[in-house]
Design an enzyme around this catalytic site. Structure first.
Site, PDB file in Angstrom:
ATOM      1  N   HIS A  13       0.807  -1.224   0.000  1.00 13.56           N
ATOM      2  CA  HIS A  13       0.000   0.000   0.000  1.00 13.56           C
ATOM      3  C   HIS A  13       0.838   1.272   0.000  1.00 13.56           C
ATOM      4  CE1 HIS A  13      -3.464   2.435   0.268  1.00 13.56           C
ATOM      5  NE2 HIS A  13      -4.156   1.767   1.149  1.00 13.56           N
TER       6      HIS A  13
ATOM      7  N   ASP B  37     -11.207  -4.213 -17.816  1.00 11.74           N
ATOM      8  CA  ASP B  37     -11.550  -5.186 -18.862  1.00 11.74           C
ATOM      9  C   ASP B  37     -10.267  -5.739 -19.481  1.00 11.74           C
ATOM     10  OD1 ASP B  37     -12.454  -6.609 -21.051  1.00 11.74           O
ATOM     11  OD2 ASP B  37     -13.484  -4.915 -21.995  1.00 11.74           O
TER      12      ASP B  37
END
Length: 459
Positions: A166, A382
């Protein structure tokens, strides 16, 4: 509010983990993290997951191969991700761009998407099998910054799971990277949005000077300590807030809060119910830390393509007695004010505080940390098979202590209604009280709890 299903059991066969390096040579250099990236509270790994249906138009194409090749091409542009973190003077973190690569795991599971149920929500059953923790890979320093596993399913769908250090990126940053992988998987030769490092833009000033109040980094004070609940026997639920539930809560807001955001409304509601359920003593200080995306606070704006951490842990603080004896609007107002406190100057002040105070962790005792990923666009990535049917956190919380943090995740219930899913973890008996409190809030009823030392207000 049914418990999150965890009874599904399946087997996963994994190939040996490999390193995927950039497809072309990349610079060997050292890149400092910003002082927003470089704080103790971000030194952990965060798991994300996406579920994809089979697309007949992609028949004969292997998602593992497609994504592996796309990753190598994308890392040419995002080459710091292929490096390793080092720690310098003053605990300052630096990425050594070594080009070693990220960990990639190819896997197959004997399960179909349909077996996960109509409403995909964390925590997912056997999620550790879908994102294998390669021994020795999970450290912050000198370890790969990304671990990715692509798992083929019996129905010819697949699951993409990612673990991120992170300190290097926040949710918008890692989504930007994943979008780029998707573009490359679909045939692009370069990302449509080129990555920008420029972490110096969020470095501390010289000399550093704290100009704002940052109660999120308070030092531990004896009379504010709230005991942490026993965590041996935790219950997990995913609470769905659809249009009906949100409208019900909003209907009871005073006029000046009618236009509060859904995040503010749900955060206040969960914070209040959770505080009551944990039998917090009236005099004890409780806080909710709202993770506020600050990208739109800068003038001039940060460059498009910046993929570092750009958020604040802004805190709303009160006593348990005031939180629970007042109407829900009191909590909403506190949350709204905490969010509104985050400005460009606030972010500069956080950077300076990190240097002055030695990169402290945010204050965790008596705190509830809330992050919304409703606008992060995880579900829009996608890789050639269309958008995911779920994209977002793999677990309902992050960090070492269960029940302290939570997400607000866009999703659908079993009826197909759009809404916000809020995973909750609490000790079993506290969970029962939490559900009772929430049900009564939604019905505008008052609950009497003999162990509480205060009167719980209705909406």
């Amino acid at each position: 509010m049914a418990p999150t299903p965890t009874s599904l059991v399946f087997k996963v066969r994994r190939c040996k983990p490999e390193l995927v390096a950039p497809a072309k040579p990349t610079p060997h250099e050292f890149k400092q993290l910003s002082d927003i990236d470089d704080q103790e509270g971000l030194r952990f790994q965060i798991p994300l997951i996406q579920f994809y249906k089979y697309d007949p138009l992609m028949k004969g194409r292997d998602p593992v191969r497609v994504i592996r090749e796309a990753l190598a091409k994308t890392l040419v542009f995002y080459y710091p991700f292929a490096g390793r973190l080092r720690e310098g003077t003053g605990r300052k973190l630096v990425v050594e761009c070594t080009g070693e690569g990220i960990i990639f795991i190819e896997a197959d599971a004997d399960v179909t998407l349909e077996q996960f149920g109509d409403s995909l929500q964390p925590p997912f059953p056997c999620w550790e099998e879908l994102l294998f923790d390669v021994p020795g890979s999970g450290g912050i320093l000198n370890c790969p910054l990304l671990l990715i596993q692509v798992t083929r399913l019996k129905c010819d769908g697949f699951i993409f799971a990612l673990r991120l250090n992170h300190t290097v990126s926040d949710a918008p940053g890692v989504v930007q990277f994943m979008m780029a992988v998707g573009e490359m998987a679909r045939g692009a030769t370069a990302p449509s949005l080129l990555p920008v490092w420029q972490r110096h833009l969020l470095q501390a000033r010289d000399p550093p000077h704290v100009t704002c109040t940052h109660r999120e980094y308070d030092e531990m004070v004896a009379d504010t300590i709230v005991s942490i609940p026993v965590i041996d026997n935790m219950a997990h639920r995913a609470i769905f807030f659809g249009p009906t539930e949100v409208s019900t809560l909003r209907r009871f807001m005073p006029d000046h809060l009618k236009q509060c955001s859904t995040f503010e409304l749900l955060t206040a509601c969960i914070w209040r119910c959770r505080t009551i359920a944990l039998h917090t003593k009236p005099h004890e200080v409780v806080r909710v830390l709202c993770i506020v995306n600050a990208r739109d606070k800068f003038n001039p704006p940060l460059p498009s393509g910046y993929y570092g951490n750009v958020f604040a842990f802004s805190v709303a603080l009160t006593t348990a007695g005031k939180l629970c004896e007042n109407p829900l609007g009191y909590a909403v107002e506190l949350v709204k004010k905490a969010k509104d406190n985050v400005t460009e100057e606030y972010m500069r002040s956080v950077s300076d505080l990190m240097v002055i105070k030695g990169r402290p962790h945010f204050y965790g005792v008596g705190s509830y940390v809330v992050s919304s990923v409703a606008r992060a666009r995880f579900g829009e990535v996608d890789y050639g098979w269309g958008k995911s049917i779920y994209g977002g956190p793999a677990k309902g919380e992050v960090g070492a202590i269960p029940g302290v943090s939570g997400f607000q995740i866009p999703g659908k219930n079993s009826k197909g209604e759009n809404g916000i899913m809020v995973p909750i973890s609490l000790p079993v008996q506290a969970m029962e009280r939490f559900v009772k409190q929430l049900d009564c809030l939604l019905k505008d009823q008052q609950v009497t709890d003999k162990k509480s030392k205060f009167i719980v207000s209705s909406l």
